[in-house]
Design an enzyme around this catalytic site. Sequence first.
Site, PDB file in Angstrom:
ATOM      1  N   GLN A  14      -7.785  14.544   4.091  1.00 44.88           N
ATOM      2  CA  GLN A  14      -7.171  13.735   3.025  1.00 44.88           C
ATOM      3  C   GLN A  14      -8.085  13.609   1.811  1.00 44.88           C
ATOM      4  OE1 GLN A  14      -6.398   9.223   3.378  1.00 44.88           O
ATOM      5  NE2 GLN A  14      -4.373  10.148   3.386  1.00 44.88           N
ATOM      6  N   PHE A  29       0.860  -1.184   0.000  1.00 42.00           N
ATOM      7  CA  PHE A  29       0.000   0.000   0.000  1.00 42.00           C
ATOM      8  C   PHE A  29       0.896   1.234   0.000  1.00 42.00           C
ATOM      9  CE2 PHE A  29      -4.573   0.983   1.220  1.00 42.00           C
ATOM     10  CZ  PHE A  29      -5.128  -0.013   0.441  1.00 42.00           C
ATOM     11  N   ARG A  48      -0.675   9.415  -0.562  1.00 43.15           N
ATOM     12  CA  ARG A  48      -1.914   9.852  -1.215  1.00 43.15           C
ATOM     13  C   ARG A  48      -1.900  11.337  -1.575  1.00 43.15           C
ATOM     14  NH1 ARG A  48      -6.190   6.429   2.522  1.00 43.15           N
ATOM     15  NH2 ARG A  48      -5.727   4.480   1.490  1.00 43.15           N
ATOM     16  N   HIS A  65      -8.345  11.432  -1.235  1.00 47.44           N
ATOM     17  CA  HIS A  65      -7.818  10.174  -1.787  1.00 47.44           C
ATOM     18  C   HIS A  65      -7.673  10.361  -3.291  1.00 47.44           C
ATOM     19  CE1 HIS A  65      -7.533   5.953  -2.870  1.00 47.44           C
ATOM     20  NE2 HIS A  65      -7.470   5.626  -1.591  1.00 47.44           N
ATOM     21  N   LEU A  90     -15.067   5.375  -3.519  1.00 47.35           N
ATOM     22  CA  LEU A  90     -13.644   5.032  -3.488  1.00 47.35           C
ATOM     23  C   LEU A  90     -13.252   3.911  -4.445  1.00 47.35           C
ATOM     24  CD1 LEU A  90     -11.178   5.963  -1.727  1.00 47.35           C
ATOM     25  CD2 LEU A  90     -11.389   3.740  -0.629  1.00 47.35           C
ATOM     26  N   ARG A  96      -2.454  10.594   6.265  1.00 45.06           N
ATOM     27  CA  ARG A  96      -2.535   9.210   6.746  1.00 45.06           C
ATOM     28  C   ARG A  96      -2.098   8.237   5.657  1.00 45.06           C
ATOM     29  NH1 ARG A  96      -6.427   4.894   6.358  1.00 45.06           N
ATOM     30  NH2 ARG A  96      -7.778   6.218   5.104  1.00 45.06           N
ATOM     31  N   HIS A 151     -11.737  12.027   1.610  1.00 40.69           N
ATOM     32  CA  HIS A 151     -11.748  10.650   2.084  1.00 40.69           C
ATOM     33  C   HIS A 151     -11.609  10.501   3.585  1.00 40.69           C
ATOM     34  CE1 HIS A 151     -11.207   6.367   1.859  1.00 40.69           C
ATOM     35  NE2 HIS A 151      -9.984   6.427   2.353  1.00 40.69           N
ATOM     36  N   GLU A 158      -6.789   1.742  -2.998  1.00 42.15           N
ATOM     37  CA  GLU A 158      -5.360   1.784  -3.310  1.00 42.15           C
ATOM     38  C   GLU A 158      -4.845   0.376  -3.615  1.00 42.15           C
ATOM     39  OE1 GLU A 158      -3.795   4.674  -0.699  1.00 42.15           O
ATOM     40  OE2 GLU A 158      -1.881   3.661  -0.541  1.00 42.15           O
TER      41      GLU A 158
HETATM   42  C1  LIG Z   1     -14.547   3.363   1.035  1.00 43.97           C
HETATM   43  C2  LIG Z   1     -13.543   3.423   2.134  1.00 43.97           C
HETATM   44  C3  LIG Z   1     -12.549   2.475   2.208  1.00 43.97           C
HETATM   45  C4  LIG Z   1     -11.603   2.517   3.230  1.00 43.97           C
HETATM   46  N1  LIG Z   1     -10.635   1.560   3.291  1.00 43.97           N
HETATM   47  C5  LIG Z   1      -9.748   1.573   4.306  1.00 43.97           C
HETATM   48  C6  LIG Z   1      -8.755   0.556   4.427  1.00 43.97           C
HETATM   49  O1  LIG Z   1      -8.682  -0.365   3.623  1.00 43.97           O
HETATM   50  N2  LIG Z   1      -7.888   0.616   5.455  1.00 43.97           N
HETATM   51  C7  LIG Z   1      -7.928   1.609   6.392  1.00 43.97           C
HETATM   52  O2  LIG Z   1      -7.113   1.605   7.305  1.00 43.97           O
HETATM   53  N3  LIG Z   1      -8.876   2.571   6.313  1.00 43.97           N
HETATM   54  C8  LIG Z   1      -9.783   2.579   5.315  1.00 43.97           C
HETATM   55  N4  LIG Z   1     -10.740   3.554   5.240  1.00 43.97           N
HETATM   56  C9  LIG Z   1     -10.888   4.480   6.360  1.00 43.97           C
HETATM   57  C10 LIG Z   1     -11.590   3.768   7.510  1.00 43.97           C
HETATM   58  O3  LIG Z   1     -12.580   2.906   7.018  1.00 43.97           O
HETATM   59  C11 LIG Z   1     -12.250   4.747   8.477  1.00 43.97           C
HETATM   60  O4  LIG Z   1     -11.351   5.758   8.820  1.00 43.97           O
HETATM   61  C12 LIG Z   1     -12.659   4.007   9.733  1.00 43.97           C
HETATM   62  O5  LIG Z   1     -13.465   2.903   9.422  1.00 43.97           O
HETATM   63  C13 LIG Z   1     -13.371   4.899  10.725  1.00 43.97           C
HETATM   64  O6  LIG Z   1     -13.771   4.095  11.801  1.00 43.97           O
HETATM   65  P1  LIG Z   1     -14.370   4.719  13.123  1.00 43.97           P
HETATM   66  O7  LIG Z   1     -14.617   3.600  14.063  1.00 43.97           O
HETATM   67  O8  LIG Z   1     -13.523   5.851  13.580  1.00 43.97           O
HETATM   68  O9  LIG Z   1     -15.745   5.351  12.627  1.00 43.97           O
HETATM   69  P2  LIG Z   1     -16.995   4.666  11.844  1.00 43.97           P
HETATM   70  O10 LIG Z   1     -16.767   3.284  11.449  1.00 43.97           O
HETATM   71  O11 LIG Z   1     -17.384   5.624  10.818  1.00 43.97           O
HETATM   72  O12 LIG Z   1     -18.112   4.684  12.917  1.00 43.97           O
HETATM   73  C14 LIG Z   1     -18.688   5.895  13.363  1.00 43.97           C
HETATM   74  C15 LIG Z   1     -19.847   5.559  14.235  1.00 43.97           C
HETATM   75  O13 LIG Z   1     -20.275   6.731  14.898  1.00 43.97           O
HETATM   76  C16 LIG Z   1     -21.693   6.825  14.827  1.00 43.97           C
HETATM   77  N5  LIG Z   1     -22.056   8.233  14.968  1.00 43.97           N
HETATM   78  C17 LIG Z   1     -21.595   9.294  14.266  1.00 43.97           C
HETATM   79  N6  LIG Z   1     -22.167  10.430  14.725  1.00 43.97           N
HETATM   80  C18 LIG Z   1     -22.999  10.063  15.728  1.00 43.97           C
HETATM   81  C19 LIG Z   1     -23.873  10.771  16.582  1.00 43.97           C
HETATM   82  N7  LIG Z   1     -24.034  12.093  16.522  1.00 43.97           N
HETATM   83  N8  LIG Z   1     -24.606  10.068  17.482  1.00 43.97           N
HETATM   84  C20 LIG Z   1     -24.496   8.720  17.569  1.00 43.97           C
HETATM   85  N9  LIG Z   1     -23.669   7.993  16.787  1.00 43.97           N
HETATM   86  C21 LIG Z   1     -22.936   8.672  15.880  1.00 43.97           C
HETATM   87  C22 LIG Z   1     -22.044   6.212  13.486  1.00 43.97           C
HETATM   88  O14 LIG Z   1     -23.384   5.811  13.459  1.00 43.97           O
HETATM   89  C23 LIG Z   1     -21.065   5.026  13.488  1.00 43.97           C
HETATM   90  O15 LIG Z   1     -21.620   3.962  14.217  1.00 43.97           O
HETATM   91  C24 LIG Z   1     -11.676   3.534   4.196  1.00 43.97           C
HETATM   92  C25 LIG Z   1     -12.671   4.494   4.122  1.00 43.97           C
HETATM   93  C26 LIG Z   1     -13.596   4.443   3.085  1.00 43.97           C
HETATM   94  C27 LIG Z   1     -14.627   5.498   2.995  1.00 43.97           C
END
Ligand SMILES: Cc1cc2nc3c(=O)[nH]c(=O)nc-3n(C[C@H](O)[C@H](O)[C@H](O)COP(=O)(O)OP(=O)(O)OC[C@H]3O[C@@H](n4cnc5c(N)ncnc54)[C@H](O)[C@@H]3O)c2cc1C
Length: 606
Positions: A235, A122, A310, A237, A251, A416, A381, A254
């Site tokens: 970021q 990556f 990126r 992407h 998306l 990142r 992203h 990568e």
């Molecule tokens: C298409 C895509 C592919 C990706 N691929 C990769 C990868 O291969 N490797 C990598 O390292 N990263 C990747 N990323 C980035 C990574 O997926 C995210 O940064 C990561 O999943 C975020 O996780 P999190 O637990 O912080 O938040 P999330 O998984 O987004 O969870 C947020 C939670 O907060 C809740 N929430 C938000 N606001 C409120 C509120 N006001 N009240 C109550 N609940 C709320 C939501 O409902 C959700 O449950 C990718 C991102 C995308 C978009």
Amino acid sequence: MSGDLRTVAYDVLVVGAGGAGLRAAIEASAAGVSVGVVSKSLLGKAHTVMAEGGIAAALANVDDRDSWRVHFADTMRGGGYVNHPRMAELHAKEAPARVHELEAWGALFDRTPDGRILQRNFGGHRYPRLAHVGDRTGLEMIRTLQDHGVHAGISLHMEHTITALFRDGARIAGALAYDRERGRFTLLEAKAIVLATGGIGRAFSITSNSWEYTGDGLALAYEAGADLLDMEFVQFHPTGMVWPLSVRGILVTEGVRGEGGVLRNSEGKRFMFDQIPELYANQTAPDAEEGWRYCQGDKAARRPPELLTRDHVARCIMREIRAGRGSPHGGVFLDIAWIRERMQDSEAHIKRKLPSMYHQFKELAGIDITKEPMEVGPTTHYMMGGVRVEPETQMSTVPGLFAAGESAAGLHGANRLGGNSLSDLLVFGKRAGEYAARFARQSTPSKCDRAEVEAAERRALAPFDGATANGEGPYALQHELQTAMQDQVGIVRREDEMRSALETIDQLRARAELVRVYGNREYNPGWHTALDLRHSLTVSEAITRAAIERRESRGAQFREDYAEKDPVLGKVNIVVRKGADGRMVVARDPVPPMSDEQRTIIEEMK
Ligand SMILES: Cc1cc2nc3c(=O)[nH]c(=O)nc-3n(C[C@H](O)[C@H](O)[C@H](O)COP(=O)(O)OP(=O)(O)OC[C@H]3O[C@@H](n4cnc5c(N)ncnc54)[C@H](O)[C@@H]3O)c2cc1C
């Protein structure tokens, strides 16, 4: 007002059911305290489920030269050296154990021929480092954490949105939620709260992020008095879909480039060879031949320039588009089909390695990526900035308020590396849960001020009030904000444009206070958007003010008017907080110093 208010109390409340929230909840629950999890969407729908490429961890399964030291150095270099070095060290050291733990809990990773967890290349990672499950790693991660979490006795409040946080003196005391289905309020009192609400991408018009990414956690923390950090670093992407318009921004992992995909302009040229940054010159293949060997696992080869960080790849793509060498729909070409020149079973190989990408382009764009190139362009992203946290505990500057995952800041600095988010969720989600539980155990119950709670309820219901609202709907305002941020605070920034964006944000905030929604409180998306919009406005202002303050180009921030790095600004982080008069204050804080060992590693790995 609070006649129908339900009240629930927990030791630890986790806001968010993505990777960070679930990992935090599992850890807090294991420490023996009561845990509640709130999530805007249904369990299993958090953004983490969309993650594709993999989890970065120096397991050294595919290349035994890898170690936490190399991972640490890669993360710091990628982040433009404004990352918190202690966070980068903890992350690099602890990620392998967190991946093995996930495996022990049932995650089925792709395998090496001798049965170990397979790792892929990556951008910005010196060695193959991403543990993955095809291009559906997030799905496997969330499935595993959910299965484990539901057996840990965690209480779940699905489809509940937090609209306000409350303090008891200096420390955190609780949160107000409304349930999306019925529109009723719940007061969740807690001794400690972990914010794990993800990112902010919906503040921009072209984004890979889901509807949930309106920056709620960051805005809630800011309103509760916490510091935000590194808000200028958003970021973009390099590879999102550009066509058809209805799917613009989705998306393109990568992983496509990790498997040998190359970027070409309309003249068919592999333009990434044109400009290789000094910092990466001795780690980058000088020609296509060596780049291909790298993708095939040749340890003597260096990575192709498509796998540079990126920020750099996104800027090179913009350069080609602006110079009129773009693809018909305003992107460039990403070609994985070409590998048929090198591989007999290329079609089956692409379908096996990139099943979601194959499906995505086939279904959404009518393109067979095993035979034709894709059209791609930059998409908003990931948010490197967020709630400022203490590295060991993840506690914010408000006692009892913690943050983890994409809503927290510090690990990634100015940019990142792909894969470093999923590992961030596991490493710092666990830490946040552990220390939140410890904080709760050492604390007496806290109380939310009822007058403050009632005021928060009134504010949430204001859009229904025909007497005060001015009749404008929330969607038009959201669209105006997204356009301003995309056009004026996007991938290429200038002070005059950002100042104009600030004026727009100011006007939109005034109009958002008067926004009008119709219908009742039961599953009313207009109302939900009106409330989310307030958060997006706060984070947009913070991004813009921080981006103006950093008068240099570093990592994800590219300033056309200050195109070079400034060594003075390379020693500071930009902090945003709420001033005593209620206005946003921007300050500079020194980047935390590296230890002697950390400095030695950086020197050795140059
Ligand atoms: C298409 C895509 C592919 C990706 N691929 C990769 C990868 O291969 N490797 C990598 O390292 N990263 C990747 N990323 C980035 C990574 O997926 C995210 O940064 C990561 O999943 C975020 O996780 P999190 O637990 O912080 O938040 P999330 O998984 O987004 O969870 C947020 C939670 O907060 C809740 N929430 C938000 N606001 C409120 C509120 N006001 N009240 C109550 N609940 C709320 C939501 O409902 C959700 O449950 C990718 C991102 C995308 C978009």
